[in-house]
Design a protein around this motif. Sequence first.
Motif, PDB file in Angstrom:
ATOM      1  N   ASP A 179       2.100  -0.279 -54.814  1.00 19.06           N
ATOM      2  CA  ASP A 179       1.237   0.898 -54.910  1.00 19.06           C
ATOM      3  C   ASP A 179       1.861   2.093 -55.634  1.00 19.06           C
ATOM      4  OD1 ASP A 179      -0.877  -0.375 -53.727  1.00 19.06           O
ATOM      5  OD2 ASP A 179      -0.502   0.407 -51.728  1.00 19.06           O
ATOM      6  N   PRO A 180       3.093   2.522 -55.277  1.00 16.53           N
ATOM      7  CA  PRO A 180       3.641   3.696 -55.964  1.00 16.53           C
ATOM      8  C   PRO A 180       3.724   3.526 -57.480  1.00 16.53           C
ATOM      9  CG  PRO A 180       4.913   3.206 -53.993  1.00 16.53           C
ATOM     10  CD  PRO A 180       3.995   2.044 -54.211  1.00 16.53           C
TER      11      PRO A 180
ATOM     12  N   HIS B 269       0.273   3.696 -59.084  1.00 16.63           N
ATOM     13  CA  HIS B 269      -0.197   5.074 -59.191  1.00 16.63           C
ATOM     14  C   HIS B 269       0.426   5.783 -60.395  1.00 16.63           C
ATOM     15  CE1 HIS B 269      -1.002   4.953 -54.577  1.00 16.63           C
ATOM     16  NE2 HIS B 269      -1.953   4.365 -55.262  1.00 16.63           N
TER      17      HIS B 269
ATOM     18  N   ARG C 156       3.860  12.171 -53.236  1.00 14.64           N
ATOM     19  CA  ARG C 156       3.294  11.541 -52.040  1.00 14.64           C
ATOM     20  C   ARG C 156       3.910  10.166 -51.780  1.00 14.64           C
ATOM     21  NH1 ARG C 156      -1.404  11.181 -53.896  1.00 14.64           N
ATOM     22  NH2 ARG C 156      -1.224   9.003 -54.548  1.00 14.64           N
ATOM     23  N   ASP C 157       3.974   9.355 -52.825  1.00 15.01           N
ATOM     24  CA  ASP C 157       4.477   7.991 -52.653  1.00 15.01           C
ATOM     25  C   ASP C 157       5.966   7.961 -52.367  1.00 15.01           C
ATOM     26  OD1 ASP C 157       1.976   6.879 -53.016  1.00 15.01           O
ATOM     27  OD2 ASP C 157       2.222   6.654 -55.171  1.00 15.01           O
TER      28      ASP C 157
ATOM     29  N   TYR D  28       6.915  -0.821 -49.387  1.00 13.62           N
ATOM     30  CA  TYR D  28       6.222  -1.500 -50.472  1.00 13.62           C
ATOM     31  C   TYR D  28       5.437  -2.684 -49.931  1.00 13.62           C
ATOM     32  CZ  TYR D  28       8.681   1.096 -54.085  1.00 13.62           C
ATOM     33  OH  TYR D  28       9.144   2.082 -54.897  1.00 13.62           O
TER      34      TYR D  28
ATOM     35  N   ALA E  49       1.069  12.112 -57.225  1.00 12.41           N
ATOM     36  CA  ALA E  49       1.229  10.720 -56.798  1.00 12.41           C
ATOM     37  C   ALA E  49       2.697  10.402 -56.567  1.00 12.41           C
ATOM     38  CB  ALA E  49       0.634   9.778 -57.841  1.00 12.41           C
TER      39      ALA E  49
END
Length: 231
Positions: free
Chosen positions: A190-191, A194, A213-214, A185, A210
């Motif tokens: 970001d996660p 998304h 991927r995250d 993080y 998303a």
Amino acid sequence: MGRREVFALPAAPAPRATDPDIPSRLAAEIRELINEGKLSPGQQLRQQDLARRFGISRVPVREMLSLLVAEAAVQHDPNRGFHVAPLSSSEARQLYRIRHLLETELLSTVRWPNPDELADLRARLAELDRQLTERAGAAWVRAHRAFHGAIFSLSPDWALRREVMRLMRQTDRYRAMAPPDIAGYRFPADPEHHLVETLAAKDRFALLEAYRRDRNAVEERLLASLAARGL
């Protein structure tokens, strides 16, 4: 010199004796102490010390410890008593594998948030970002869990939600061990950004992609952090 207590913390307010949910509430408090590192892996949890700290009898303490044993946060040996469970990369890897399977299924069933719910998610997201900049580890873990709980609450599958949140609580102590930036993080979160963006766009494929991927990226970095600690 008197015997050292299981942990040196101020006495907690005594719960009402008539409260039927005392064991669950005490389990939540002990769980947070474990996640915050105030109770270390392997540390003994003596029933008499816990009863004295909370100002209650040992009966609800035993029930509380049984709940934590069922969650694998605490281990019980008839000869050695109760201890905070050890940490291991193997357990973390398995827990995250199960979480990914169940959370993917849960996210496939969520409805799109209404404007008020979307505003709430964005407010929670702003709080996560603030805590990342301040490296507020324990508070961030709690806010992170609440943020995902708010998203999962958009699903009608209540039994699946309950299991997912139980597993998330089990992995909290692993996530709390690593600084958020090491665990994959950084500011902004970001996660989570998304997830909110794809929910707002009402794009199911993008939401699941998303997430996949995250989560994979976060898990890889967190497991690497645990391995670096020799776990």
